[in-house]
Design an enzyme around this catalytic site. Structure first.
Site, PDB file in Angstrom:
ATOM      1  N   HIS A   1      -7.947   3.367   0.732  1.00 55.23           N
ATOM      2  CA  HIS A   1      -6.725   3.113  -0.264  1.00 55.23           C
ATOM      3  C   HIS A   1      -6.596   4.161  -1.191  1.00 55.23           C
ATOM      4  O   HIS A   1      -7.669   4.603  -1.770  1.00 55.23           O
ATOM      5  CB  HIS A   1      -6.684   1.631  -0.703  1.00 55.23           C
ATOM      6  CG  HIS A   1      -5.637   1.590  -1.747  1.00 55.23           C
ATOM      7  ND1 HIS A   1      -4.213   1.212  -1.224  1.00 55.23           N
ATOM      8  CD2 HIS A   1      -5.820   1.890  -3.184  1.00 55.23           C
ATOM      9  CE1 HIS A   1      -3.486   1.347  -2.414  1.00 55.23           C
ATOM     10  NE2 HIS A   1      -4.226   1.587  -3.370  1.00 55.23           N
TER      11      HIS A   1
ATOM     12  N   TYR B   1      -3.104  -6.334  -4.583  1.00 51.72           N
ATOM     13  CA  TYR B   1      -2.021  -6.313  -3.422  1.00 51.72           C
ATOM     14  C   TYR B   1      -0.789  -6.975  -3.908  1.00 51.72           C
ATOM     15  O   TYR B   1      -0.203  -7.234  -2.621  1.00 51.72           O
ATOM     16  CB  TYR B   1      -2.587  -6.439  -2.129  1.00 51.72           C
ATOM     17  CG  TYR B   1      -3.469  -5.285  -1.685  1.00 51.72           C
ATOM     18  CD1 TYR B   1      -2.866  -4.004  -1.280  1.00 51.72           C
ATOM     19  CD2 TYR B   1      -4.959  -5.279  -1.236  1.00 51.72           C
ATOM     20  CE1 TYR B   1      -3.584  -2.923  -0.904  1.00 51.72           C
ATOM     21  CE2 TYR B   1      -5.681  -4.296  -0.915  1.00 51.72           C
ATOM     22  CZ  TYR B   1      -5.084  -3.170  -0.679  1.00 51.72           C
ATOM     23  OH  TYR B   1      -5.685  -1.798  -0.077  1.00 51.72           O
TER      24      TYR B   1
ATOM     25  N   LYS C   1     -12.823   1.134   1.763  1.00 53.09           N
ATOM     26  CA  LYS C   1     -12.605  -0.549   2.015  1.00 53.09           C
ATOM     27  C   LYS C   1     -13.957  -0.954   2.629  1.00 53.09           C
ATOM     28  O   LYS C   1     -14.726  -0.247   3.121  1.00 53.09           O
ATOM     29  CB  LYS C   1     -11.394  -0.491   2.964  1.00 53.09           C
ATOM     30  CG  LYS C   1     -10.288  -0.334   2.145  1.00 53.09           C
ATOM     31  CD  LYS C   1      -8.900  -0.502   3.214  1.00 53.09           C
ATOM     32  CE  LYS C   1      -7.703   0.037   2.310  1.00 53.09           C
ATOM     33  NZ  LYS C   1      -6.348  -0.267   3.202  1.00 53.09           N
TER      34      LYS C   1
ATOM     35  N   GLU D   1      -3.509   0.980 -11.212  1.00 50.96           N
ATOM     36  CA  GLU D   1      -4.605   0.772 -10.468  1.00 50.96           C
ATOM     37  C   GLU D   1      -6.020   1.014 -10.804  1.00 50.96           C
ATOM     38  O   GLU D   1      -6.836   0.640 -10.938  1.00 50.96           O
ATOM     39  CB  GLU D   1      -4.492   1.302  -8.749  1.00 50.96           C
ATOM     40  CG  GLU D   1      -3.387   0.602  -8.167  1.00 50.96           C
ATOM     41  CD  GLU D   1      -3.156   1.139  -6.859  1.00 50.96           C
ATOM     42  OE1 GLU D   1      -2.201   0.814  -6.141  1.00 50.96           O
ATOM     43  OE2 GLU D   1      -3.606   2.341  -6.558  1.00 50.96           O
TER      44      GLU D   1
ATOM     45  N   ASN E   1      -8.150   0.325   7.592  1.00 55.79           N
ATOM     46  CA  ASN E   1      -7.996   1.776   7.708  1.00 55.79           C
ATOM     47  C   ASN E   1      -8.936   2.710   6.879  1.00 55.79           C
ATOM     48  O   ASN E   1      -8.431   3.841   6.433  1.00 55.79           O
ATOM     49  CB  ASN E   1      -6.357   2.198   7.556  1.00 55.79           C
ATOM     50  CG  ASN E   1      -5.938   1.810   6.218  1.00 55.79           C
ATOM     51  OD1 ASN E   1      -6.602   1.130   5.412  1.00 55.79           O
ATOM     52  ND2 ASN E   1      -4.628   1.920   5.880  1.00 55.79           N
TER      53      ASN E   1
HETATM   54  P1  CMP Z   1      -3.188   0.416   1.864  1.00 54.71           P
HETATM   55  O1  CMP Z   1      -2.738   1.871   1.446  1.00 54.71           O
HETATM   56  O2  CMP Z   1      -4.434  -0.219   1.162  1.00 54.71           O
HETATM   57  O3  CMP Z   1      -2.161  -0.400   1.053  1.00 54.71           O
HETATM   58  C1  CMP Z   1      -1.552  -1.768   1.858  1.00 54.71           C
HETATM   59  C2  CMP Z   1      -2.419  -1.941   2.957  1.00 54.71           C
HETATM   60  O4  CMP Z   1      -1.865  -2.884   4.031  1.00 54.71           O
HETATM   61  C3  CMP Z   1      -2.528  -0.975   4.000  1.00 54.71           C
HETATM   62  O5  CMP Z   1      -3.359   0.132   3.435  1.00 54.71           O
HETATM   63  C4  CMP Z   1      -2.989  -1.505   5.115  1.00 54.71           C
HETATM   64  O6  CMP Z   1      -4.331  -1.529   5.316  1.00 54.71           O
HETATM   65  C5  CMP Z   1      -2.375  -2.741   5.183  1.00 54.71           C
HETATM   66  N1  CMP Z   1      -1.250  -2.704   5.940  1.00 54.71           N
HETATM   67  C6  CMP Z   1      -0.157  -1.979   5.973  1.00 54.71           C
HETATM   68  N2  CMP Z   1       0.816  -2.180   6.901  1.00 54.71           N
HETATM   69  C7  CMP Z   1       0.168  -3.366   7.822  1.00 54.71           C
HETATM   70  C8  CMP Z   1       0.469  -3.851   8.956  1.00 54.71           C
HETATM   71  N3  CMP Z   1       1.608  -3.793   9.414  1.00 54.71           N
HETATM   72  N4  CMP Z   1      -0.492  -4.878   9.364  1.00 54.71           N
HETATM   73  C9  CMP Z   1      -2.010  -5.071   8.677  1.00 54.71           C
HETATM   74  N5  CMP Z   1      -1.992  -4.211   7.711  1.00 54.71           N
HETATM   75  C10 CMP Z   1      -0.988  -3.567   7.314  1.00 54.71           C
END
Ligand code: CMP
Length: 139
Positions: free
Chosen positions: A117, A51, A11, A128, A114
């Protein structure tokens, strides 16, 4: 054991913090192989579509904004049970719950940023991968 493909995305926070090589070393130290990889700047439309499953969640706008805030690296990983194996290597979605030794446990501290993904099922992995790559790019 089944040989699978999964989609990985490093990311914008991973690219900005210059840790994509470190993340790739976690992948390459496992038995997964990177068979395709490219850097790109997602458009708002691409991030919204990618998403789409989260479009009704409270964090959707924030997620789209973050995912378009800088370049990402999209990758295709191949190996035995690649979908679940990569999810183990990434660690829990919320870095506060991710174990040390995982990518998120070692490099992330915020659920909204985070670092990585990974597809959550084989079916989503197929979708995807097709979202970002043509079959001829998967070598
Ligand atoms: P990802 O695995 O990319 O899939 C969806 C993304 O949404 C997830 O990682 C997080 O980065 C984001 N995400 C999921 N839950 C939350 C949350 N409660 N607040 C903000 N971002 C979130």
């Amino acid at each position: 054991m089944a040989i699978e493909r999964t989609l990985s995305m490093l990311k914008p926070d991973a690219v900005k913090n210059n840790i994509t090589g470190k993340i790739n070393s976690y992948i390459e130290s496992s038995e997964l192989k990177i068979i395709a990889q490219k850097m790109m700047l997602l458009t708002k439309k691409q991030a919204e579509l990618f998403y789409e499953i989260h479009k009704d969640r409270s964090f959707f706008l924030e997620l789209v904004e973050f995912m378009t805030s800088g370049p990402v690296i999209v990758q295709v990983l191949v190996g035995e049970n690649a979908v679940s194996k990569y999810r183990q290597i990434m660690g829990a979605t919320d870095p506060k719950q991710a174990e040390k030794g995982t990518i998120r446990g070692d490099f992330a501290d915020d659920i909204s940023e985070n670092r990585v993904h990974g597809s959550d099922s084989l079916e989503n992995a197929r979708k995807e991968i097709a979202f970002f790559f043509a079959e001829c790019e998967l070598v």
